[in-house]
Design a protein around this motif. Structure first.
Motif, PDB file in Angstrom:
ATOM      1  N   GLU A 115      51.558  73.661  14.093  1.00  0.00           N
ATOM      2  CA  GLU A 115      51.125  73.316  14.940  1.00  0.00           C
ATOM      3  C   GLU A 115      49.846  73.377  15.414  1.00  0.00           C
ATOM      4  OE1 GLU A 115      52.698  77.244  16.803  1.00  0.00           O
ATOM      5  OE2 GLU A 115      53.838  75.808  18.317  1.00  0.00           O
ATOM      6  N   TRP A 165      45.711  71.437  11.849  1.00  0.00           N
ATOM      7  CA  TRP A 165      46.893  72.042  12.555  1.00  0.00           C
ATOM      8  C   TRP A 165      48.294  73.150  11.099  1.00  0.00           C
ATOM      9  CZ3 TRP A 165      45.017  68.138  14.349  1.00  0.00           C
ATOM     10  CH2 TRP A 165      44.480  67.486  15.328  1.00  0.00           C
ATOM     11  N   ARG A 195      57.955  71.388  14.242  1.00  0.00           N
ATOM     12  CA  ARG A 195      57.025  71.442  15.201  1.00  0.00           C
ATOM     13  C   ARG A 195      57.097  72.916  15.449  1.00  0.00           C
ATOM     14  NH1 ARG A 195      59.735  75.082  18.312  1.00  0.00           N
ATOM     15  NH2 ARG A 195      62.348  74.992  18.156  1.00  0.00           N
ATOM     16  N   GLU A 196      56.628  73.460  14.545  1.00  0.00           N
ATOM     17  CA  GLU A 196      56.314  74.965  13.651  1.00  0.00           C
ATOM     18  C   GLU A 196      54.672  74.485  13.009  1.00  0.00           C
ATOM     19  OE1 GLU A 196      58.163  76.741  11.238  1.00  0.00           O
ATOM     20  OE2 GLU A 196      60.057  77.773  12.911  1.00  0.00           O
ATOM     21  N   ARG A 247      50.669  75.907   9.671  1.00  0.00           N
ATOM     22  CA  ARG A 247      52.062  77.037  10.037  1.00  0.00           C
ATOM     23  C   ARG A 247      51.584  78.183  10.126  1.00  0.00           C
ATOM     24  NH1 ARG A 247      57.585  75.276   9.306  1.00  0.00           N
ATOM     25  NH2 ARG A 247      57.895  72.703   8.014  1.00  0.00           N
ATOM     26  N   PRO A 265      44.358  73.466  20.808  1.00  0.00           N
ATOM     27  CA  PRO A 265      45.057  72.331  20.969  1.00  0.00           C
ATOM     28  C   PRO A 265      44.959  71.552  22.154  1.00  0.00           C
ATOM     29  CG  PRO A 265      46.071  74.641  21.142  1.00  0.00           C
ATOM     30  CD  PRO A 265      44.878  74.649  21.209  1.00  0.00           C
ATOM     31  N   GLU A 312      48.163  68.108  21.265  1.00  0.00           N
ATOM     32  CA  GLU A 312      48.893  69.855  21.130  1.00  0.00           C
ATOM     33  C   GLU A 312      50.064  69.689  21.388  1.00  0.00           C
ATOM     34  OE1 GLU A 312      49.272  67.941  25.496  1.00  0.00           O
ATOM     35  OE2 GLU A 312      47.813  67.232  23.328  1.00  0.00           O
ATOM     36  N   SER A 313      51.484  68.664  21.175  1.00  0.00           N
ATOM     37  CA  SER A 313      52.279  68.742  21.471  1.00  0.00           C
ATOM     38  C   SER A 313      52.996  68.862  19.927  1.00  0.00           C
ATOM     39  CB  SER A 313      52.812  67.847  22.127  1.00  0.00           C
ATOM     40  OG  SER A 313      52.561  67.633  23.746  1.00  0.00           O
ATOM     41  N   GLY A 314      52.163  68.109  18.892  1.00  0.00           N
ATOM     42  CA  GLY A 314      53.242  68.073  17.538  1.00  0.00           C
ATOM     43  C   GLY A 314      52.438  66.937  16.700  1.00  0.00           C
TER      44      GLY A 314
END
Length: 221
Positions: free
Chosen positions: A43, A130, A40-41, A132, A47, A169-171
């Motif tokens: 991102e 996306w 989940r880091e 880190r 978003p 936006e959630s992963g």
């Protein structure tokens, strides 16, 4: 010793399946699957973006982005480039110049298991990324090693070239193409049911009564 590997691009996920997956929320898939989710880091820089496409993979050495520069302009509109950073979380392999090259080439998105830099340039180009977080320490063109379109590890998930990828936006989730359509269909059915549930809430029913949670608690008290 062979320090670089360049394999052909994988078969593309059908565009109809990509379009269906882009209607799915990764969080909906989280209600019924467990092992397809990257850390989940990793991102979204923006978003508001949700993309799906064909996994194209790249593994880079910690401080060397030579192979990324070589391949970034060769991808197709349905491709998502997933970059394995070999455990490095210090060097940004993706910045403003790579963003412009990617946007001009027109592939779908990038997912970096490490930091990026030049976030304003990424946002200005409206290119979905996306990562880190951020770093001002960048990779260099050392021509040390790298591998294109091999199995890689992204956020703890094994990604094979040609896998189906969905990111929002959630992963980020990675699916075997053989099951991607069934996953999408189940998720879309759940999203429709959620709309009906919210309508019932607005009509005065309680969440616990609708889901059965209140009955379960009553039976245990």
């Amino acid at each position: 010793m062979k320090n670089f590997i360049k394999n052909p691009l994988p078969a593309s996920i059908p565009e109809a399946l990509i379009a269906k997956l882009e209607k799915v929320e990764t969080a909906t898939v989280g209600h019924f699957l467990h092992s397809v989710f990257v850390d989940r880091e990793i991102e979204a820089v923006n978003p508001s973006k949700r993309v799906s496409g064909t996994a194209v993979t790249l593994r880079l050495a910690a401080n060397d982005s030579t192979l990324l520069h070589d391949v970034v302009s060769t991808l197709r509109p349905t491709d998502i480039l997933l970059i394995d950073r070999s455990g490095d979380n210090r060097h940004a392999c993706w910045g403003g110049v790579v963003t412009n090259a990617a946007a001009i080439c027109g592939f779908k998105a990038g997912i970096v298991d490490g930091p990026v830099t030049d976030v304003n340039e990424i946002i200005r180009n409206d290119f979905p990324i996306w990562s880190r977080g951020r770093s001002s320490v960048t990779t260099k063109l050392y021509a040390q090693s790298g591998a294109f379109n091999i199995p890689v590890s992204i956020g703890g998930v094994c990604v094979n070239p040609g896998d189906a990828v969905l990111a929002d936006e959630s992963g980020v989730i990675v699916l075997d193409p053989a099951v991607a359509e069934a996953v999408a269909d189940k998720a879309l059915g759940m999203q429709t049911a959620e709309i009906d549930l919210i309508a019932r809430l607005k009509a005065g029913e309680t969440l616990g009564a609708i889901t059965g949670a209140s009955r379960m608690i009553e039976e245990l008290l």
